[in-house]
Write an enzyme that holds these catalytic residues in place. Structure first.
Site, PDB file in Angstrom:
ATOM      1  N   PRO A  10       0.796  -1.228   0.000  1.00  0.00           N
ATOM      2  CA  PRO A  10       0.000   0.000   0.000  1.00  0.00           C
ATOM      3  C   PRO A  10       0.827   1.276   0.000  1.00  0.00           C
ATOM      4  O   PRO A  10       1.851   1.369   0.675  1.00  0.00           O
ATOM      5  CB  PRO A  10      -0.832  -0.104   1.283  1.00  0.00           C
ATOM      6  N   ARG A  18       4.822  10.836  -2.718  1.00  0.00           N
ATOM      7  CA  ARG A  18       4.521  10.564  -1.323  1.00  0.00           C
ATOM      8  C   ARG A  18       5.713  10.906  -0.438  1.00  0.00           C
ATOM      9  O   ARG A  18       6.803  10.346  -0.634  1.00  0.00           O
ATOM     10  CB  ARG A  18       4.234   9.066  -1.204  1.00  0.00           C
ATOM     11  N   TYR A  23      10.896   9.130   1.194  1.00  0.00           N
ATOM     12  CA  TYR A  23      10.932   8.091   0.168  1.00  0.00           C
ATOM     13  C   TYR A  23      11.563   8.529  -1.155  1.00  0.00           C
ATOM     14  O   TYR A  23      11.665   7.717  -2.076  1.00  0.00           O
ATOM     15  CB  TYR A  23       9.506   7.571  -0.099  1.00  0.00           C
ATOM     16  N   ASN A  72       8.053  -5.440  -0.597  1.00  0.00           N
ATOM     17  CA  ASN A  72       7.907  -4.304   0.311  1.00  0.00           C
ATOM     18  C   ASN A  72       6.424  -4.227   0.628  1.00  0.00           C
ATOM     19  O   ASN A  72       5.624  -3.743  -0.189  1.00  0.00           O
ATOM     20  CB  ASN A  72       8.392  -3.005  -0.334  1.00  0.00           C
ATOM     21  N   GLU A  96      12.485  -9.333   2.277  1.00  0.00           N
ATOM     22  CA  GLU A  96      11.746  -8.147   2.744  1.00  0.00           C
ATOM     23  C   GLU A  96      12.604  -6.909   2.482  1.00  0.00           C
ATOM     24  O   GLU A  96      13.782  -6.890   2.845  1.00  0.00           O
ATOM     25  CB  GLU A  96      11.487  -8.291   4.247  1.00  0.00           C
ATOM     26  N   HIS A  98      12.712  -2.473   2.676  1.00  0.00           N
ATOM     27  CA  HIS A  98      12.124  -1.174   3.019  1.00  0.00           C
ATOM     28  C   HIS A  98      13.035  -0.082   2.480  1.00  0.00           C
ATOM     29  O   HIS A  98      14.262  -0.181   2.568  1.00  0.00           O
ATOM     30  CB  HIS A  98      11.945  -1.018   4.529  1.00  0.00           C
ATOM     31  N   ARG A 105      12.630   5.290  12.781  1.00  0.00           N
ATOM     32  CA  ARG A 105      11.336   5.966  12.703  1.00  0.00           C
ATOM     33  C   ARG A 105      10.456   5.595  13.908  1.00  0.00           C
ATOM     34  O   ARG A 105      10.969   5.150  14.918  1.00  0.00           O
ATOM     35  CB  ARG A 105      10.678   5.633  11.355  1.00  0.00           C
TER      36      ARG A 105
END
Ligand code: DQA
Length: 140
Positions: A10, A18, A23, A72, A96, A98, A105
């Site tokens: 998502p 975004r 990012y 991701n 995985e 990111h 964070r």
């Protein structure tokens, strides 16, 4: 030729727009073209969905035939036992990734339901996290 599936969860369809300070400014579509040009020896498929069930369906669809999956899962990383179970249910190894360093964070981002089910995790290298994951799959 190794077959690699990239799955983004998502809000990753909005990369480039975004939260660019977190990012970056690049769309995933532009990055993807760069990525595939770096690995002529591999065949890539890209899938993005904002829907948990569709991510699970994609894992089931490709998870017995392709050579590696780069996942991701976005915020589902921190919530989805169902995606973690899907990773455990298939035979293709999943890495995985990111973009951001989730450990720098909010604390709710420090836990991943994915990590235990995955072969490995690459976190915090910006979009280059995907390239590092592909490098790892090509070493299998
Ligand atoms: C993310 C980190 C997640 O916490 C967040 O919900 C995302 C993106 C990353 O790539 O840094 O959507 O997976």
């Amino acid at each position: 030729m190794k077959r690699i599936q990239i799955i983004n969860g998502p809000n990753l369809n909005l990369l480039g727009k975004r939260e660019p300070t977190v990012y970056g400014n690049q769309t995933f579509e532009a990055y993807f073209l760069d990525l595939i040009s770096k690995f002529p020896e591999a065949e890539f498929e890209y899938f993005q969905s904002n829907t948990e069930g569709l991510i699970i369906d994609k894992l089931h669809e490709v998870g017995f035939s392709c050579d590696g999956i780069v996942l991701n899962a976005g915020a589902y990383t921190h919530t989805s036992i169902a995606i973690a179970d899907a990773i455990r249910s298939i035979t293709t190894p999943v890495i995985e990734v990111h973009i951001s360093n989730v450990f720098k964070r909010e604390t709710f981002r420090h836990h991943s339901y994915m990590s235990e089910a995955c072969k490995g995790c690459i976190v915090g290298f910006g979009l280059d996290s995907y390239r590092l994951a592909v490098d790892a799959i090509l070493q299998f």
